[in-house]
Design a protein around this motif. Structure first.
Motif, PDB file in Angstrom:
ATOM      1  N   LYS A 154      48.589  43.743  45.703  1.00  0.00           N
ATOM      2  CA  LYS A 154      47.318  43.344  45.099  1.00  0.00           C
ATOM      3  C   LYS A 154      46.579  42.346  45.979  1.00  0.00           C
ATOM      4  CE  LYS A 154      48.077  44.233  40.188  1.00  0.00           C
ATOM      5  NZ  LYS A 154      49.326  44.960  40.312  1.00  0.00           N
ATOM      6  N   ARG A 155      45.257  42.403  45.892  1.00  0.00           N
ATOM      7  CA  ARG A 155      44.421  41.432  46.588  1.00  0.00           C
ATOM      8  C   ARG A 155      44.492  40.110  45.834  1.00  0.00           C
ATOM      9  NH1 ARG A 155      41.344  45.830  45.917  1.00  0.00           N
ATOM     10  NH2 ARG A 155      40.035  44.750  44.386  1.00  0.00           N
ATOM     11  N   VAL A 156      44.990  39.081  46.500  1.00  0.00           N
ATOM     12  CA  VAL A 156      45.155  37.774  45.862  1.00  0.00           C
ATOM     13  C   VAL A 156      44.729  36.661  46.813  1.00  0.00           C
ATOM     14  CG1 VAL A 156      47.030  38.474  44.304  1.00  0.00           C
ATOM     15  CG2 VAL A 156      47.566  37.635  46.614  1.00  0.00           C
ATOM     16  N   GLY A 186      51.883  40.343  48.378  1.00  0.00           N
ATOM     17  CA  GLY A 186      50.487  40.211  48.018  1.00  0.00           C
ATOM     18  C   GLY A 186      49.584  40.355  49.235  1.00  0.00           C
ATOM     19  N   ASN A 187      48.443  40.994  49.062  1.00  0.00           N
ATOM     20  CA  ASN A 187      47.451  41.104  50.130  1.00  0.00           C
ATOM     21  C   ASN A 187      46.591  39.843  50.094  1.00  0.00           C
ATOM     22  OD1 ASN A 187      48.347  43.656  50.919  1.00  0.00           O
ATOM     23  ND2 ASN A 187      47.036  44.680  49.430  1.00  0.00           N
ATOM     24  N   TYR A 188      47.169  38.768  50.616  1.00  0.00           N
ATOM     25  CA  TYR A 188      46.533  37.452  50.546  1.00  0.00           C
ATOM     26  C   TYR A 188      45.375  37.346  51.533  1.00  0.00           C
ATOM     27  CZ  TYR A 188      45.842  32.415  50.761  1.00  0.00           C
ATOM     28  OH  TYR A 188      45.277  31.168  50.727  1.00  0.00           O
ATOM     29  N   LEU A 195      35.750  26.045  50.278  1.00  0.00           N
ATOM     30  CA  LEU A 195      34.642  26.895  49.857  1.00  0.00           C
ATOM     31  C   LEU A 195      35.088  27.821  48.735  1.00  0.00           C
ATOM     32  CD1 LEU A 195      32.991  27.937  53.246  1.00  0.00           C
ATOM     33  CD2 LEU A 195      32.337  26.080  51.680  1.00  0.00           C
ATOM     34  N   PRO A 196      34.184  28.194  47.820  1.00  0.00           N
ATOM     35  CA  PRO A 196      34.555  29.101  46.728  1.00  0.00           C
ATOM     36  C   PRO A 196      35.009  30.449  47.272  1.00  0.00           C
ATOM     37  CG  PRO A 196      32.427  28.068  46.306  1.00  0.00           C
ATOM     38  CD  PRO A 196      32.774  27.761  47.730  1.00  0.00           C
ATOM     39  N   TYR A 197      36.090  30.969  46.711  1.00  0.00           N
ATOM     40  CA  TYR A 197      36.588  32.276  47.132  1.00  0.00           C
ATOM     41  C   TYR A 197      37.441  32.845  46.011  1.00  0.00           C
ATOM     42  CZ  TYR A 197      38.598  35.929  50.119  1.00  0.00           C
ATOM     43  OH  TYR A 197      38.974  37.141  50.662  1.00  0.00           O
ATOM     44  N   VAL A 198      37.088  34.041  45.559  1.00  0.00           N
ATOM     45  CA  VAL A 198      37.771  34.689  44.439  1.00  0.00           C
ATOM     46  C   VAL A 198      38.126  36.117  44.810  1.00  0.00           C
ATOM     47  CG1 VAL A 198      37.479  35.526  42.066  1.00  0.00           C
ATOM     48  CG2 VAL A 198      36.635  33.255  42.694  1.00  0.00           C
ATOM     49  N   GLN A 199      39.306  36.543  44.410  1.00  0.00           N
ATOM     50  CA  GLN A 199      39.725  37.930  44.566  1.00  0.00           C
ATOM     51  C   GLN A 199      39.952  38.539  43.184  1.00  0.00           C
ATOM     52  OE1 GLN A 199      40.567  40.023  47.658  1.00  0.00           O
ATOM     53  NE2 GLN A 199      38.836  38.640  47.975  1.00  0.00           N
ATOM     54  N   VAL A 200      39.435  39.741  43.009  1.00  0.00           N
ATOM     55  CA  VAL A 200      39.628  40.478  41.753  1.00  0.00           C
ATOM     56  C   VAL A 200      40.291  41.801  42.087  1.00  0.00           C
ATOM     57  CG1 VAL A 200      38.517  41.477  39.728  1.00  0.00           C
ATOM     58  CG2 VAL A 200      37.548  39.416  40.778  1.00  0.00           C
ATOM     59  N   ASP A 201      41.447  42.050  41.481  1.00  0.00           N
ATOM     60  CA  ASP A 201      42.154  43.309  41.667  1.00  0.00           C
ATOM     61  C   ASP A 201      42.565  43.813  40.289  1.00  0.00           C
ATOM     62  OD1 ASP A 201      43.991  45.409  42.251  1.00  0.00           O
ATOM     63  OD2 ASP A 201      44.295  44.559  44.243  1.00  0.00           O
ATOM     64  N   ASN A 203      42.805  43.742  36.623  1.00  0.00           N
ATOM     65  CA  ASN A 203      42.686  42.652  35.647  1.00  0.00           C
ATOM     66  C   ASN A 203      43.226  41.331  36.173  1.00  0.00           C
ATOM     67  OD1 ASN A 203      41.419  43.888  33.386  1.00  0.00           O
ATOM     68  ND2 ASN A 203      43.334  44.953  32.907  1.00  0.00           N
ATOM     69  N   LEU A 204      43.544  41.277  37.462  1.00  0.00           N
ATOM     70  CA  LEU A 204      44.069  40.049  38.049  1.00  0.00           C
ATOM     71  C   LEU A 204      42.980  39.355  38.862  1.00  0.00           C
ATOM     72  CD1 LEU A 204      46.502  38.198  38.539  1.00  0.00           C
ATOM     73  CD2 LEU A 204      47.034  39.591  40.554  1.00  0.00           C
ATOM     74  N   VAL A 205      42.687  38.101  38.492  1.00  0.00           N
ATOM     75  CA  VAL A 205      41.670  37.307  39.178  1.00  0.00           C
ATOM     76  C   VAL A 205      42.343  36.058  39.735  1.00  0.00           C
ATOM     77  CG1 VAL A 205      39.486  36.061  38.967  1.00  0.00           C
ATOM     78  CG2 VAL A 205      39.896  38.107  37.576  1.00  0.00           C
ATOM     79  N   THR A 206      42.165  35.793  41.015  1.00  0.00           N
ATOM     80  CA  THR A 206      42.712  34.579  41.612  1.00  0.00           C
ATOM     81  C   THR A 206      41.618  33.861  42.400  1.00  0.00           C
ATOM     82  OG1 THR A 206      43.553  35.956  43.441  1.00  0.00           O
ATOM     83  CG2 THR A 206      45.127  35.284  41.739  1.00  0.00           C
ATOM     84  N   GLY A 207      41.679  32.519  42.383  1.00  0.00           N
ATOM     85  CA  GLY A 207      40.720  31.699  43.102  1.00  0.00           C
ATOM     86  C   GLY A 207      41.444  30.782  44.068  1.00  0.00           C
ATOM     87  N   GLN A 208      40.810  30.460  45.186  1.00  0.00           N
ATOM     88  CA  GLN A 208      41.497  29.759  46.263  1.00  0.00           C
ATOM     89  C   GLN A 208      41.671  28.264  46.034  1.00  0.00           C
ATOM     90  OE1 GLN A 208      40.168  30.711  50.269  1.00  0.00           O
ATOM     91  NE2 GLN A 208      40.622  28.636  50.995  1.00  0.00           N
TER      92      GLN A 208
END
Length: 239
Positions: A154-156, A186-188, A195-201, A203-208
């Motif tokens: 997953k993109r995280v 994880g595809n980190y 800086l703001p950075y968010v990955q959505v894959d 239903n999984l949302v991660t922020g840096q």
């Protein structure tokens, strides 16, 4: 919308003798963005009661519109002082779960059985899961429907090695979050420090990092909007 926000109960910064805990901005920004969009919010932590706040998150230079609003909001302060014990909460009672960070989660979230079971229930129910900054550490022992680690493939994102080095805590934390997410498949990915950075894959949302907490909440609202077929006004949080 019913959203559960799960925060740390851990207040010791390794063996430094210093305090840590929840980073206030990472709670305040999503709390108000989600609340202003009409969400009903429940607050929880492993031990219940008042989550410890990282003292550095309360320094003048780290204040934002959201944290200043919180400091004048007696009702929100009372909510935060009386979080429910995580073990008593069920995924079936909520539409999504949001984990804010701070360094505290690095110690009390990776192996927390109640948290792992809760997140896996959200996974199995196809409900959104959001984790910001250090809070993706709550995902490292979570399994997906296929029995593999949830983050595998997953993109995280999450607090980067460069950011950990910048705050001088690479040898204090139990492990580096970026490294662990990569080790688990994880595809980190990341952007420049702070800086703001968010990955959505799915239903999984991660922020840096802390600046990503508001955008992560906006991403959550978009997921909920899509699932219900309705529109939600997210508003904006100054950062």
């Amino acid at each position: 919308m019913k959203i559960l926000i799960v925060m740390t109960s851990h207040d010791q910064l390794g063996n430094t003798g210093k305090k840590t805990g929840l980073w206030l901005e990472e709670f305040a920004a999503p709390y108000y963005l989600l609340k202003d969009a009409g969400a009903l919010i429940k607050l929880a932590s492993p031990k219940g009661g008042q989550p410890p706040l990282d003292p550095k998150s309360e320094l003048p230079e780290n204040q934002t519109h959201a944290t200043k609003r919180f400091r004048t909001d007696g009702a929100a302060q009372a909510e935060l002082a009386n979080t429910e014990e995580l073990v008593y909460l069920l995924a079936s009672d909520f539409d999504a779960v949001f984990y804010p960070g701070g360094h505290g989660p690095m110690w009390d979230m990776p192996d927390n059985a109640a948290s792992i079971a809760l997140i896996e229930d959200f996974v199995n129910a196809d409900k959104p899961i959001v984790a910001v900054c250090h809070a993706p550490v709550a995902l490292v022992n979570v399994r997906g429907k296929d029995g593999e680690y949830l983050v595998k493939g997953k993109r995280v994102t999450g607090f980067s090695n460069a950011e950990e080095e910048a705050v001088g805590l690479t040898t204090v934390v139990p492990f580096l979050l970026e490294d662990r997410l990569r080790e688990l498949g994880g595809n980190y990915s990341k952007t420049s420090n702070w800086l703001p950075y968010v990955q959505v894959d799915g239903n999984l949302v991660t922020g840096q990092n802390p600046a990503s907490s508001g955008p992560a909440a906006e991403a959550l609202l978009e997921l909920l909007r899509r699932s219900t077929g309705t529109s939600a006004s997210t508003g904006k949080i100054s950062r």
